[in-house]
Design a protein around this motif. Sequence first.
Motif, PDB file in Angstrom:
ATOM      1  N   GLY A  79       0.967  -1.227   0.054  1.00  0.00           N
ATOM      2  CA  GLY A  79      -0.060   0.077   0.057  1.00  0.00           C
ATOM      3  C   GLY A  79       0.694   1.213  -0.112  1.00  0.00           C
ATOM      4  O   GLY A  79       2.143   1.166   0.380  1.00  0.00           O
ATOM      5  N   SER A  80       0.454   2.421  -0.417  1.00  0.00           N
ATOM      6  CA  SER A  80       1.106   3.622  -0.407  1.00  0.00           C
ATOM      7  C   SER A  80       1.371   4.154   0.999  1.00  0.00           C
ATOM      8  O   SER A  80       2.136   4.754   1.469  1.00  0.00           O
ATOM      9  CB  SER A  80       0.849   4.835  -1.166  1.00  0.00           C
ATOM     10  N   ASP A  81       0.484   3.729   1.957  1.00  0.00           N
ATOM     11  CA  ASP A  81       0.613   3.983   3.577  1.00  0.00           C
ATOM     12  C   ASP A  81       1.962   3.383   3.761  1.00  0.00           C
ATOM     13  O   ASP A  81       2.601   4.032   4.614  1.00  0.00           O
ATOM     14  CB  ASP A  81      -0.469   3.029   4.211  1.00  0.00           C
ATOM     15  N   TYR A 106      -5.373  14.024   3.580  1.00  0.00           N
ATOM     16  CA  TYR A 106      -5.622  12.640   3.853  1.00  0.00           C
ATOM     17  C   TYR A 106      -4.908  12.437   5.350  1.00  0.00           C
ATOM     18  O   TYR A 106      -3.860  12.743   5.498  1.00  0.00           O
ATOM     19  CB  TYR A 106      -4.720  11.764   2.824  1.00  0.00           C
ATOM     20  N   TYR A 109      -0.969  10.852   6.949  1.00  0.00           N
ATOM     21  CA  TYR A 109       0.498  11.617   7.107  1.00  0.00           C
ATOM     22  C   TYR A 109       0.601  11.954   8.407  1.00  0.00           C
ATOM     23  O   TYR A 109       1.694  11.791   9.182  1.00  0.00           O
ATOM     24  CB  TYR A 109       0.386  13.067   6.353  1.00  0.00           C
ATOM     25  N   CYS A 150      -1.545  16.638  -1.279  1.00  0.00           N
ATOM     26  CA  CYS A 150      -2.038  15.674  -1.875  1.00  0.00           C
ATOM     27  C   CYS A 150      -2.909  16.082  -2.882  1.00  0.00           C
ATOM     28  O   CYS A 150      -3.757  17.221  -2.962  1.00  0.00           O
ATOM     29  CB  CYS A 150      -3.109  15.174  -0.677  1.00  0.00           C
ATOM     30  N   ASN A 154      -7.642  14.581  -1.080  1.00  0.00           N
ATOM     31  CA  ASN A 154      -8.740  13.724  -0.141  1.00  0.00           C
ATOM     32  C   ASN A 154      -8.782  14.436   1.020  1.00  0.00           C
ATOM     33  O   ASN A 154      -7.783  14.582   1.609  1.00  0.00           O
ATOM     34  CB  ASN A 154      -8.082  12.250  -0.131  1.00  0.00           C
ATOM     35  N   ASP A 179       1.127  13.222  -3.339  1.00  0.00           N
ATOM     36  CA  ASP A 179       0.396  11.898  -3.099  1.00  0.00           C
ATOM     37  C   ASP A 179      -0.747  11.885  -4.323  1.00  0.00           C
ATOM     38  O   ASP A 179      -1.466  12.662  -4.318  1.00  0.00           O
ATOM     39  CB  ASP A 179      -0.314  11.734  -1.890  1.00  0.00           C
ATOM     40  N   ALA A 181      -2.942   9.542  -5.458  1.00  0.00           N
ATOM     41  CA  ALA A 181      -3.515   8.103  -5.203  1.00  0.00           C
ATOM     42  C   ALA A 181      -4.845   8.181  -6.170  1.00  0.00           C
ATOM     43  O   ALA A 181      -5.130   7.155  -6.786  1.00  0.00           O
ATOM     44  CB  ALA A 181      -4.070   7.960  -3.766  1.00  0.00           C
ATOM     45  N   TYR A 182      -5.267   9.373  -6.398  1.00  0.00           N
ATOM     46  CA  TYR A 182      -6.322   9.640  -7.534  1.00  0.00           C
ATOM     47  C   TYR A 182      -6.194  10.219  -8.985  1.00  0.00           C
ATOM     48  O   TYR A 182      -7.069  10.597  -9.670  1.00  0.00           O
ATOM     49  CB  TYR A 182      -7.711  10.598  -6.810  1.00  0.00           C
ATOM     50  N   THR A 206      -1.207   4.567  -6.430  1.00  0.00           N
ATOM     51  CA  THR A 206      -1.572   3.495  -5.586  1.00  0.00           C
ATOM     52  C   THR A 206      -2.429   2.323  -6.568  1.00  0.00           C
ATOM     53  O   THR A 206      -3.193   3.050  -7.363  1.00  0.00           O
ATOM     54  CB  THR A 206      -2.240   3.795  -4.543  1.00  0.00           C
ATOM     55  N   SER A 208      -4.772   1.044  -5.498  1.00  0.00           N
ATOM     56  CA  SER A 208      -5.956   0.595  -4.584  1.00  0.00           C
ATOM     57  C   SER A 208      -7.334   1.396  -5.120  1.00  0.00           C
ATOM     58  O   SER A 208      -8.479   0.911  -4.847  1.00  0.00           O
ATOM     59  CB  SER A 208      -5.757   1.103  -3.245  1.00  0.00           C
ATOM     60  N   LYS A 209      -7.063   2.400  -6.024  1.00  0.00           N
ATOM     61  CA  LYS A 209      -8.329   2.996  -6.472  1.00  0.00           C
ATOM     62  C   LYS A 209      -8.634   2.549  -8.007  1.00  0.00           C
ATOM     63  O   LYS A 209      -9.444   1.601  -7.994  1.00  0.00           O
ATOM     64  CB  LYS A 209      -7.930   4.606  -6.360  1.00  0.00           C
ATOM     65  N   ARG A 217      -3.183  -4.799  -1.851  1.00  0.00           N
ATOM     66  CA  ARG A 217      -2.154  -3.823  -0.925  1.00  0.00           C
ATOM     67  C   ARG A 217      -1.030  -3.586  -1.818  1.00  0.00           C
ATOM     68  O   ARG A 217       0.022  -4.300  -1.789  1.00  0.00           O
ATOM     69  CB  ARG A 217      -1.749  -4.230   0.491  1.00  0.00           C
ATOM     70  N   LEU A 218      -0.773  -2.753  -2.780  1.00  0.00           N
ATOM     71  CA  LEU A 218       0.142  -2.300  -3.643  1.00  0.00           C
ATOM     72  C   LEU A 218       0.185  -0.800  -3.958  1.00  0.00           C
ATOM     73  O   LEU A 218      -0.674  -0.422  -4.596  1.00  0.00           O
ATOM     74  CB  LEU A 218       0.292  -3.065  -4.831  1.00  0.00           C
ATOM     75  N   GLY A 219       1.256  -0.176  -3.285  1.00  0.00           N
ATOM     76  CA  GLY A 219       1.435   1.223  -3.505  1.00  0.00           C
ATOM     77  C   GLY A 219       2.844   1.231  -4.238  1.00  0.00           C
ATOM     78  O   GLY A 219       3.502   0.675  -4.213  1.00  0.00           O
TER      79      GLY A 219
HETATM   80  C1  LIG Z   1      -4.620  10.458  -0.601  1.00  0.00           C
HETATM   81  C2  LIG Z   1      -4.709   8.680  -0.386  1.00  0.00           C
HETATM   82  N1  LIG Z   1      -3.172   8.521  -0.344  1.00  0.00           N
HETATM   83  C3  LIG Z   1      -2.897   7.074  -0.034  1.00  0.00           C
HETATM   84  C4  LIG Z   1      -3.948   6.142   0.351  1.00  0.00           C
HETATM   85  C5  LIG Z   1      -3.767   4.761   0.499  1.00  0.00           C
HETATM   86  O1  LIG Z   1      -3.653   4.080  -0.288  1.00  0.00           O
HETATM   87  P1  LIG Z   1      -2.879   2.530  -0.250  1.00  0.00           P
HETATM   88  O2  LIG Z   1      -4.266   1.699  -0.223  1.00  0.00           O
HETATM   89  O3  LIG Z   1      -2.215   2.337  -1.380  1.00  0.00           O
HETATM   90  O4  LIG Z   1      -2.237   2.699   1.069  1.00  0.00           O
HETATM   91  C6  LIG Z   1      -5.189   6.805   0.326  1.00  0.00           C
HETATM   92  C7  LIG Z   1      -6.358   5.793   0.429  1.00  0.00           C
HETATM   93  O5  LIG Z   1      -7.538   6.274   0.902  1.00  0.00           O
HETATM   94  C8  LIG Z   1      -5.457   8.151   0.053  1.00  0.00           C
HETATM   95  O6  LIG Z   1      -6.789   8.669  -0.100  1.00  0.00           O
END
Ligand SMILES: Cc1ncc(COP(=O)(O)O)c(C=O)c1O
Length: 347
Positions: A79-81, A106, A109, A150, A154, A179, A181-182, A206, A208-209, A217-219
């Motif tokens: 995950g990117s987390d 988000y 952080y 971000c 988000n 970031d 993610a979207y 990521t 994930s979206k 779980r792959l970031g």
């Molecule tokens: C802005 C942002 N970054 C990172 C993530 C985390 O993504 P991941 O599922 O890759 O850990 C999210 C998840 O909602 C997110 O909204």
Amino acid sequence: MFNLNDIIRPNVLRMKPYSSARDEFKGTASVFLDANENNLGSLAGENYNRYPDPHQKELKQRIAEIKGVEPDQIFLGNGSDEAIDLLFRMVCRPGQDSMLHLPPTYGMYEVSANLNEVRLDAIQLTADYQIPVEEVLLAIKPETKIIFICSPNNPTGNLIEPESIEDILRAFKGLVVVDEAYIDFASDQSWTNRLQEFPNLVILQTFSKAWGMAGLRLGLAFASAEIISVMDKIKPPYNINEATQELALQALEREEALKDMVEEIVQERELLINALPALATVEHVYPSDANFILVKVKDPNGLYNFLLGKGIVVRNRASLPGCEGCLRISVGTLEENQELLKAIAEF
Ligand SMILES: Cc1ncc(COP(=O)(O)O)c(C=O)c1O
């Protein structure tokens, strides 16, 4: 001038990474008695008795081709987390260094900073959810090591103006993490196109979206080969499991299907954005470049509970400073979105 060695924690600079069994072995072999695996087989399925490739070579090669970067500019995380956490551990000395973020944004952080005992500076985004650049530049201290941006943000859904990000990249001598993610749902291009220009730029994405692989779980992090090599050095050796690596490789062959899905989600998003303002309880619908919409309503807690009673879960962001009165709604299927609109109309 940005110099990575100036900001890396001294213990990280000094340490040697874990050397895995397969790192020490070179050549060809057919009998593997080096990693304490179960050579009889796996109860879970083919090949799962073997440790996965700790360097994810095949997967990185394929991602590099698709994203137009070099394999050594890619870090893969659970995950990117995981990438967010590793960035803190790479450059922030616990109890001494700080990071800066831009709420409403988000939440990880802040959580990850707290876990790593990294001090937190927060500069609120403006009323239209953009960066007050002057204020950010004034808030930078010698201890500031990372700035998190971000975009699309988000929970607000908007892209951050590229000029603001560029100003910060140029003025700040620490890491600027964008970031994305979207980004697959957005009208702007990724910052990966500009990696060569900015040695302090780290981009997060990521699977994930848009790729629909949140459960695997792959970031990803994209940055200079120099930054990526340090992230790789400090990551848990087998952080991307075999099933995820295999399934991601299969998914990467389906870029057309990705485009179709993104197109459908964006289309549904625009339908929601057009339909929501007509509903009596809706006060404002924010523009979105993501797969969710921030909506300001008259009675957020009341509506949230009413929707829950109908079996519809949205995210209540009403108590978040900067998002007062707001619910964050993910874009669903056509049927789900119709059900949502009908329920809000009934409220
Ligand atoms: C802005 C942002 N970054 C990172 C993530 C985390 O993504 P991941 O599922 O890759 O850990 C999210 C998840 O909602 C997110 O909204």
